[in-house]
Design a protein around this motif. Structure first.
Motif, PDB file in Angstrom:
ATOM      1  N   ARG A 377       0.912  -1.190   0.023  1.00  0.00           N
ATOM      2  CA  ARG A 377       0.157  -0.043   0.045  1.00  0.00           C
ATOM      3  C   ARG A 377       0.748   1.067  -0.047  1.00  0.00           C
ATOM      4  N   TRP A 378       0.622   2.341  -0.612  1.00  0.00           N
ATOM      5  CA  TRP A 378       1.548   3.250  -0.836  1.00  0.00           C
ATOM      6  C   TRP A 378       1.616   3.998   0.265  1.00  0.00           C
ATOM      7  N   ARG A 413      -3.079  19.714  -1.745  1.00  0.00           N
ATOM      8  CA  ARG A 413      -3.962  19.230  -0.838  1.00  0.00           C
ATOM      9  C   ARG A 413      -3.348  19.384   0.568  1.00  0.00           C
ATOM     10  N   LYS A 540       0.149  11.674   3.758  1.00  0.00           N
ATOM     11  CA  LYS A 540      -0.233  10.609   4.327  1.00  0.00           C
ATOM     12  C   LYS A 540      -1.008  11.168   5.620  1.00  0.00           C
ATOM     13  N   ASP A 544      -8.022  13.553   3.781  1.00  0.00           N
ATOM     14  CA  ASP A 544      -8.358  13.342   2.289  1.00  0.00           C
ATOM     15  C   ASP A 544      -7.288  13.206   1.302  1.00  0.00           C
ATOM     16  N   SER A 546      -6.268  11.734  -1.243  1.00  0.00           N
ATOM     17  CA  SER A 546      -6.390  10.934  -2.503  1.00  0.00           C
ATOM     18  C   SER A 546      -6.584  12.226  -3.573  1.00  0.00           C
ATOM     19  N   ALA A 547      -6.970  13.278  -3.291  1.00  0.00           N
ATOM     20  CA  ALA A 547      -7.318  14.191  -4.456  1.00  0.00           C
ATOM     21  C   ALA A 547      -7.143  15.543  -3.942  1.00  0.00           C
ATOM     22  N   ARG A 553      -6.787  13.724  -8.967  1.00  0.00           N
ATOM     23  CA  ARG A 553      -6.048  13.009  -7.900  1.00  0.00           C
ATOM     24  C   ARG A 553      -4.741  13.204  -7.774  1.00  0.00           C
ATOM     25  N   THR A 554      -4.122  12.836  -6.564  1.00  0.00           N
ATOM     26  CA  THR A 554      -2.809  13.068  -6.294  1.00  0.00           C
ATOM     27  C   THR A 554      -1.907  11.982  -6.384  1.00  0.00           C
ATOM     28  N   PHE A 556      -1.248   7.637  -7.792  1.00  0.00           N
ATOM     29  CA  PHE A 556      -1.786   6.521  -8.546  1.00  0.00           C
ATOM     30  C   PHE A 556      -0.653   5.211  -8.472  1.00  0.00           C
ATOM     31  N   SER A 557      -0.993   4.196  -8.065  1.00  0.00           N
ATOM     32  CA  SER A 557      -0.229   3.120  -7.792  1.00  0.00           C
ATOM     33  C   SER A 557      -0.444   1.865  -8.764  1.00  0.00           C
TER      34      SER A 557
END
Ligand code: ADP
Ligand code: MG
Length: 575
Positions: A377-378, A413, A540, A544, A546-547, A553-554, A556-557
């Motif tokens: 997981r990132w 973000r 982290k 939120d 992720s965006a 989006r911030t 992608f993996s």
């Protein structure tokens, strides 16, 4: 069971009135249309109490004789058409015969008029649609309509209106539109006892030059001066248009006006044609300024779609779409080709910004990739920074997988959440500018921004009107660095307010998002490995992550399994 009854005249006329006259601005629009239909070359408007207490429109048009004046308040009373087919040959704004009837039904209305060269004039007074007096009046050429206590007898309507500041901005907006469409007419507008707008009759003989002069007086030099003119003529179609060059887009759709035969209209198809032409030149939150005058033969569209006559329907959507988008595309392409040799100027700094680098780092952590059996997981360390690509994306390896961060979106973000916290705890610092910054805007836009003055001040912006068509910015949150950024912020705010759902929280979200965007590390900034890792760590921590605040989006993996699949391996190799 309730039985059917025919509504009393009074009730039915109040209901009908609601469709035409929604607010003071729609009343003003109808009255201006009547004056223009009467061939006026000078129109003066006066409003008090944001148009609710008092709204008066005087013109030097052809007026009415006593007989016409006596009947002009009646339902469906019009001199402009007599048969349905006449709509297809319409050369006036009005045709429904409803506006004066509707206005009279919900106000105390006086109309004084005198036909050209007549010996006497005529005056009519009505309250709630009932004529109280009808008598001769002095022979002053033209017509004056005075509407007092709008919606006095329909309290629900009155309650539905927005703040006075907002209604005033709508009134100015209507006047600005009429002025844009009719550069041959002299307009003055007095609001709350003070002259608020004045548009002299534009003297240029040539239409395009006249349009351009009026455009500058309405929108202000800053927005209007660099627009590209586009003209075209086909059978039954004439176009004069002014649009932003591709490097002159703004952060709001607020400055787009379409006129068909001088009537301000809203037509999605035209807007879509415009946006198609900008295509890839435009990012999602950039919009062209656009003033377009279309002259069409009356039978090629239908204006009888809505009582407010703001919407029209074209006979051939496809044709008009292709025509507009083709013409704009060509104009943009031509200027792009010419501009390729010119130099781009950086906007000058507004004040010196304490030059502490974004995201100060204390240590330089080196992370080693360890073999763990856990799910890749990132956000699960350890990870290894592999480098930056396109000077915009940061690539990391984690537990056999791979993830890519958009450095700008991630920084936005992080800062967005930090600023929101600062704002809530009162820590978002504001700074006075050495010299106030003037932002040129149409009066309606100045008023719209000022209607949010208190909210803005809580966000660290201090604004004041400067003359009628500019805003002075006195203080800004400490993070703003350039004049351009403030302009953008102001335009963005207009965009939010335009949106009917633009609630208080949106204004705040928008302002903070803009601050974050401006303060954030940009794409194309080189980042050190330490800065890259710090960015990841900070992301982290976000609620939120992720965006970005604008929804992009911030991160992608690709996990180990997905990587293996890309290479058609049966499964990921053991770690
Ligand atoms: P419409 O504009 O659809 O005809 P209105 O209710 O707005 O209906 O106006 C009714 C009539 O009153 C018009 O058709 C026109 O003959 C007359 N009228 C209204 N305002 C003016 C004005 N400012 N000057 C001259 N005539 C006017
Ligand atoms: Mg009318």
């Amino acid at each position: 069971m309730r039985h059917i009854q025919i509504l009393p005249e009074e009730v039915s006329s109040q209901i009908a009135a609601g469709e035409v006259i929604e607010r003071p601005a729609s009343l003003l629009k109808e009255l201006l249309e009547n004056s223009l239909d009467a061939g006026a070359t000078r129109i003066s408007v006066e409003a008090k109490g944001a148009g609710k207490k008092f709204l008066r429109v005087s013109d030097d048009g052809h007026g009415m004789d006593p007989k016409d004046c006596e009947v002009c308040l009646g339902r469906h009373a019009t001199s402009k058409i007599s048969r349905l087919e006449d709509i297809a040959r319409l050369d006036t704004f009005g045709f429904r015969g409803e506006a004066l009837f509707a206005a009279a039904a919900v106000s105390r209305l006086t109309i004084a008029t005198c036909a050209r060269d007549a010996e006497t004039g005529w005056k009519l007074e009505a309250v709630g649609g009932k004529v109280l007096s009808s008598a001769p009046a002095p022979a002053v050429a033209g017509t004056t309509v005075e509407v007092k206590d709008l919606f006095y007898n329909t309290p629900a309507r009155l309650k539905f209106l927005k703040s006075d500041a907002f209604e005033k901005s709508r009134l100015s907006g209507v006047l600005e539109e009429a002025a844009l469409a009719n550069p041959h007419v002299h307009f003055t507008y007095k609001s709350e006892g003070r002259t608020s707008l004045r548009f002299e009759r534009e003297p240029a003989a040539e239409t395009l030059a006249r349009d351009k002069q009026r455009l500058i007086s309405v929108l202000g030099k800053e927005l209007a001066q660099n627009l590209l003119p586009i003209t075209a003529e086909r059978l039954g179609f004439k176009l004069r248009m002014f649009v932003s060059p591709v490097d002159g887009l703004v952060a709001t759709r607020n400055f787009q006006h379409w006129f068909v035969n001088r009537r301000p209209i809203e037509a999605r198809i035209l807007q879509q044609a415009l946006y198609r032409a900008y295509g890839t030149y435009r990012s999602k939150d950039r919009h062209p300024v656009c003033i377009a005058h279309l002259d069409l033969s009356p039978d090629s569209f239908d204006v009888n779609v809505h009582p407010g006559k703001r919407e029209i329907r074209f006979k051939s959507d496809r044709e008009i779409f292709e025509l507009i988008s083709g013409l704009v595309t060509t104009a943009l392409f031509k200027t792009q080709a010419q501009a390729s040799a010119s130099i781009v100027r950086e906007p000058s700094p507004l004040y010196t910004y304490p030059s502490e680098p974004f995201l100060q780092l204390d240590t330089a952590p080196t992370q080693e990739l360890a073999a763990t059996a856990s799910m890749p997981r990132w956000f699960t360390p350890p990870y290894r920074y592999l480098g930056q690509i396109e000077r915009s994306y940061l690539v990391f390896e984690a537990a056999g997988g791979l993830f890519v961060l958009d450095q700008h979106a991630a920084a936005e973000r992080i800062l967005f959440e930090k600023f929101l916290r600062d704002l809530e705890s009162g820590n978002l610092k504001s700074q006075k500018l050495m010299l106030p910054l003037a932002i040129d805007l149409p009066a309606s836009a100045v008023q719209k921004v000022l209607s949010q003055k208190n909210r803005l001040s809580r966000l660290g912006f201090e604004v004041e009107p400067f003359g009628k068509t500019a805003l002075h910015v006195l203080s800004v949150p400490i993070l703003f660095r350039k004049a351009e950024e403030l302009k953008e912020m102001t335009h963005r705010l207009l965009e939010t307010l335009e949106n009917p759902a633009g609630a208080a929280s949106d204004v705040r979200h928008d302002a903070v998002a803009t601050i974050a965007c401006k303060a954030a590390v940009k794409a194309h900034d080189a980042l050190s490995p330490e800065e890259a890792l710090r960015l990841l760590e900070d992301l982290k921590e976000c609620a939120d992550g992720s965006a970005c605040p604008h929804g992009r989006r911030t991160i992608f993996s690709l996990n180990r399994e997905e990587l293996a699949r890309k290479f058609q391996r049966p499964g990921a190799p053991p770690l």
